[in-house]
Design a protein around this motif. Sequence first.
Motif, PDB file in Angstrom:
ATOM      1  N   GLU A 179       0.834  -1.209   0.000  1.00 35.48           N
ATOM      2  CA  GLU A 179       0.000   0.000   0.000  1.00 35.48           C
ATOM      3  C   GLU A 179       0.868   1.257   0.000  1.00 35.48           C
ATOM      4  OE1 GLU A 179      -3.546   2.110   2.665  1.00 35.48           O
ATOM      5  OE2 GLU A 179      -2.725   0.157   3.251  1.00 35.48           O
ATOM      6  N   LEU A 180       1.925   1.254   0.801  1.00 31.22           N
ATOM      7  CA  LEU A 180       2.791   2.429   0.852  1.00 31.22           C
ATOM      8  C   LEU A 180       3.586   2.595  -0.439  1.00 31.22           C
ATOM      9  CD1 LEU A 180       4.098   2.444   4.524  1.00 31.22           C
ATOM     10  CD2 LEU A 180       2.162   3.637   3.525  1.00 31.22           C
ATOM     11  N   PHE A 181       3.941   1.498  -1.077  1.00 30.53           N
ATOM     12  CA  PHE A 181       4.622   1.599  -2.371  1.00 30.53           C
ATOM     13  C   PHE A 181       3.667   2.123  -3.448  1.00 30.53           C
ATOM     14  CE2 PHE A 181       5.292  -0.403  -6.531  1.00 30.53           C
ATOM     15  CZ  PHE A 181       6.494   0.191  -6.871  1.00 30.53           C
ATOM     16  N   GLU A 182       2.445   1.612  -3.448  1.00 29.49           N
ATOM     17  CA  GLU A 182       1.471   1.909  -4.504  1.00 29.49           C
ATOM     18  C   GLU A 182       1.015   3.365  -4.477  1.00 29.49           C
ATOM     19  OE1 GLU A 182      -0.645   0.787  -7.853  1.00 29.49           O
ATOM     20  OE2 GLU A 182       0.656  -0.516  -6.648  1.00 29.49           O
ATOM     21  N   TYR A 183       1.008   3.967  -3.279  1.00 25.45           N
ATOM     22  CA  TYR A 183       0.482   5.322  -3.137  1.00 25.45           C
ATOM     23  C   TYR A 183       1.541   6.239  -2.528  1.00 25.45           C
ATOM     24  CZ  TYR A 183      -3.885   2.837  -3.906  1.00 25.45           C
ATOM     25  OH  TYR A 183      -4.881   2.046  -4.439  1.00 25.45           O
ATOM     26  N   PRO A 184       2.477   6.714  -3.347  1.00 22.80           N
ATOM     27  CA  PRO A 184       3.574   7.539  -2.830  1.00 22.80           C
ATOM     28  C   PRO A 184       3.105   8.843  -2.194  1.00 22.80           C
ATOM     29  CG  PRO A 184       3.580   7.486  -5.235  1.00 22.80           C
ATOM     30  CD  PRO A 184       2.629   6.436  -4.788  1.00 22.80           C
ATOM     31  N   ALA A 185       2.012   9.425  -2.703  1.00 23.36           N
ATOM     32  CA  ALA A 185       1.509  10.664  -2.106  1.00 23.36           C
ATOM     33  C   ALA A 185       1.024  10.408  -0.683  1.00 23.36           C
ATOM     34  CB  ALA A 185       0.387  11.246  -2.960  1.00 23.36           C
ATOM     35  N   PHE A 186       0.368   9.283  -0.478  1.00 26.31           N
ATOM     36  CA  PHE A 186      -0.079   8.892   0.864  1.00 26.31           C
ATOM     37  C   PHE A 186       1.131   8.677   1.771  1.00 26.31           C
ATOM     38  CE2 PHE A 186      -1.565   5.155   3.576  1.00 26.31           C
ATOM     39  CZ  PHE A 186      -2.218   5.954   4.509  1.00 26.31           C
ATOM     40  N   ARG A 187       2.158   8.013   1.237  1.00 23.92           N
ATOM     41  CA  ARG A 187       3.388   7.770   1.995  1.00 23.92           C
ATOM     42  C   ARG A 187       4.041   9.088   2.410  1.00 23.92           C
ATOM     43  NH1 ARG A 187       6.120   4.810  -1.761  1.00 23.92           N
ATOM     44  NH2 ARG A 187       7.615   6.435  -2.315  1.00 23.92           N
TER      45      ARG A 187
END
Length: 412
Positions: free
Chosen positions: A367-375
């Motif tokens: 999930e953290l890889f897939e959504y860099p903006a969220f990360r």
Amino acid sequence: MRPLRRIAVLSLHTSPLAVPGGGDAGGMNVYVRAVSRELVAMGAEVDVFTRSTFEGQAQVERPRPGVRVVHLGGAPADTVAKEDLPLRLPRLAADLRRFADADAAGRYDVIHSHYWLSGTVGLELQRDWQVPLVHSMHTMAKVKNLHLQPGEAAEPPVRIRGEQDIADGAARLVANTLTEASELKELYGTAPERIDVVPPGVDLAVFHPAGRALDRREAGVDDGLFHICFAGRIQALKGPQVLLAAVARLLRQRPGLKLQVTIIGDASGANPLDLGQQIDELGLAGRVRLLPPVTAKELARHFRSADVVAVPSFSESFGLVALEAQACGTPVVATNVGGLPSAVSHGVTGLLVDGHAPDDWASAFGELFEYPAFRTQLGSNAAIHAAAFGWEQTAALTVHSYQHAMDHFSPV
């Protein structure tokens, strides 16, 4: 309110001067060193009593004005395992008493012991010196025994009895979190009014988010490379084996993923893990770097170079690594256990995972890889969250506990 001038700190099983991440050195070493520093800044003098690291070591070191680290003979860390220390406590206690009796600086106002071995000696000193004992468990046998891993031995009855005596006899008990306070109440029968909750801190001058891009380049982390970092003692309780299993699962799900794992620490405990063998068996050779323990400044640089820091522990009284990583602006994926939910805010500064199933951990990393903006948002929130945990606050709350112990102590 009585003046607080001199404090005897007992850290008998591991020295605050040791580098965390190997042997018995961990977050407690950081805690003792940092709080001692802040207590001196508040006007107190601190003597930290610990066992010697090697035979013939100088008895006294002065790492900073106002702090003395007193090395006690009879159980040097390079030859005597922590598991053998219960039988060596009488000798360590006798050496401590000799030093205190010969010291011209005068009596102590309060004793603060860390971990059960120190607390056992602290109870004797509380009785003999007629000075209140404040104790920090850091970890507890009954809690650890609830989270044993395959091949790990249960904590011995002598430790459980020792912790019960401390819980019953210390003037005050300091817990890192409300969860730990609840465990003291439920598992050891400690009255809530005898417990002070004092969160650990973080050195914000070292662990900060500035320079993340530079540290990433200097660490050789290429653009587009997903970098996961772990720091801690290499033992099953800390869960590095969970991280590796999850990474292998993630790579099977995403074969083209550019990924690097950095694991910082040394083997610890009676049954150390063989991460090299696990790396080979999982086909992770070339993707995982195994590094020895490093200084705080180097650790901060590693955290800033990472996209996420993993804390897959099976038991944590707080999880200082999680707080330090967040102070560097790096989101944390941690087990939803012990004090870690107090350190990591799920969905705000990182992610909490229930249990240790590789699929669940792989999903969190994915999930953290897939959504860099969220990360990135988690990392920004993490730095703000951690900034509220300075060691100055920890020391101030600790002094409040000391004062309470001193003002209500009844010599027997």
